[in-house]
Design an enzyme around this catalytic site. Structure first.
Site, mmCIF file in Angstrom:
data_model
loop_
_atom_site.group_PDB
_atom_site.id
_atom_site.type_symbol
_atom_site.label_atom_id
_atom_site.label_comp_id
_atom_site.label_asym_id
_atom_site.label_seq_id
_atom_site.Cartn_x
_atom_site.Cartn_y
_atom_site.Cartn_z
ATOM 1 N N LYS A 1 0.844 -1.207 0.000
ATOM 2 C CA LYS A 1 0.000 0.000 0.000
ATOM 3 C C LYS A 1 0.874 1.250 0.000
ATOM 4 O O LYS A 1 0.629 2.196 -0.750
ATOM 5 C CB LYS A 1 -0.930 -0.011 1.222
ATOM 6 C CG LYS A 1 -2.065 -1.018 1.091
ATOM 7 C CD LYS A 1 -2.818 -1.250 2.392
ATOM 8 C CE LYS A 1 -3.850 -2.362 2.207
ATOM 9 N NZ LYS A 1 -4.455 -2.819 3.465
ATOM 10 N N GLN B 1 -4.703 -1.544 9.598
ATOM 11 C CA GLN B 1 -4.713 -2.882 9.010
ATOM 12 C C GLN B 1 -5.444 -3.861 9.935
ATOM 13 O O GLN B 1 -5.165 -3.931 11.127
ATOM 14 C CB GLN B 1 -3.260 -3.328 8.756
ATOM 15 C CG GLN B 1 -3.112 -4.631 8.007
ATOM 16 C CD GLN B 1 -3.611 -4.583 6.568
ATOM 17 O OE1 GLN B 1 -3.669 -3.525 5.947
ATOM 18 N NE2 GLN B 1 -3.981 -5.722 6.028
ATOM 19 N N ASP C 1 -11.116 3.048 3.865
ATOM 20 C CA ASP C 1 -11.497 1.632 3.834
ATOM 21 C C ASP C 1 -13.007 1.458 3.623
ATOM 22 O O ASP C 1 -13.470 0.387 3.252
ATOM 23 C CB ASP C 1 -11.185 0.989 5.193
ATOM 24 C CG ASP C 1 -9.952 0.109 5.176
ATOM 25 O OD1 ASP C 1 -9.625 -0.438 4.112
ATOM 26 O OD2 ASP C 1 -9.337 -0.032 6.250
#
Ligand code: GUN
Length: 294
Positions: free
Chosen positions: A57, A101, A124
């Site tokens: 990422k 995460q 997200d």
């Protein structure tokens, strides 16, 4: 792979490259206005698979000309310490997207973490405000990256979603449920199947578009697919394979060899949905930066 199957492939690597080029252009336009889009990824603990995802990422951000920062915290970090960090990132004007995460270590409640992230920085798309915005079709909401990537793949492959019978296999918070809301808003007729669904194959055989997101290796077999259907495989499963150096190989939720014979289009694993997830994360981050300017 023979030519007939190769012609059916939906190439996620190629589509992700297109999206990333678009993102780099949009990022450059924002930079020209004095704002460098920035994503901060927080990784708690040292799960090796998570470490790999997080590195890719960060790298993808930098390649698109954006700021990509990773904050690595020890596994013993308390929930309060993590929430305090999120509070700081929420008010940091150089941070437009925040991603913690998942999954965090067991002593941290993932829902508490998600709720603490400002909805405007939740790239997200996990915060309930974004879940709601996506359900009601509000454009300012952030959709989770994997289902958003599937929608782009379908569009770029020329698959008509409006009016199609779509079966979503799996009802997870990260894929199945948001996938359903995106499809309904794109005027598909959507059926969601899960472990309690009766006569599953009869239901999946009605699908013009079948989306497999159940996390079970090669679960979807040719008898479950209507000839000519479009098959999207969201699964990423490790299966033991002594012939591989690593001792395993990656397969999807679809038995590719046989299903690719009946489908009209199909995504491979790897190289299908997977590459789209990071591309959509970058896209959400640039949008977060742009919305901050508006
Ligand atoms: N872990 C695996 N996939 C994801 C994702 O899309 N977002 C976050 N935050 N964690 C993940």
């Amino acid at each position: 792979m023979d030519d007939a199957v190769a012609d059916k492939l939906i190439d996620g690597v190629a589509v992700a490259k297109l999206v990333r080029a678009e993102v780099a252009k949009d990022a450059a336009a924002l930079i020209a206005r004095g704002v460098t889009p920035g994503l901060t990824v927080v990784l708690v603990g040292d799960d090796p698979a998570s470490a790999v995802y997080v590195r890719s990422k960060e790298k993808a951000c930098i390649e698109a000309g954006m700021n990509g920062v990773t904050i690595r915290l020890p596994a013993e970090t308390t929930q309060d310490e993590l929430l305090a960090l999120i509070d700081k990132l929420n008010v940091d004007p150089t941070v437009h997207g925040i991603l913690v995460q998942m999954p965090p270590p067991k002593h941290i409640n993932p829902q508490a973490v998600i709720l603490r992230i400002a909805a405007e920085k939740d790239v997200d798309g996990f915060h309930p405000v974004n879940v709601g915005r996506i359900w009601i079709g509000e454009k300012s909401g952030f959709a989770p990256c994997t289902p958003a990537g599937v929608m782009v793949l379908l569009e770029k492959a020329g698959v008509k979603v409006s009016g199609a019978n779509v079966v979503v296999l799996g009802r997870s918070t990260i894929v199945g449920k948001p996938m359903t809301s995106l499809l309904v808003n794109a005027s598909a007729t959507v059926t969601v199947c899960h472990s309690k669904t009766k006569d599953l194959a009869a239901v999946t055989r009605r699908a013009d578009i079948l989306i497999a997101a159940i996390g079970r290796p090669e679960f979807v077999t040719a008898d479950m697919v209507k000839p000519g259907a479009v098959v999207i495989d969201v699964g990423i499963n490790r299966v033991e394979d002594a012939t591989q150096k690593k001792g395993y190989r990656i397969v999807g939720d679809v038995a590719f060899a046989t299903v690719s014979e009946v489908a009209s289009k199909i995504t491979p694993v790897p190289g299908g949905v997977g590459p789209m997830t990071i591309a959509m994360l970058l896209k959400n981050t640039v949008r977060a930066a742009a919305q901050g300017l508006a």
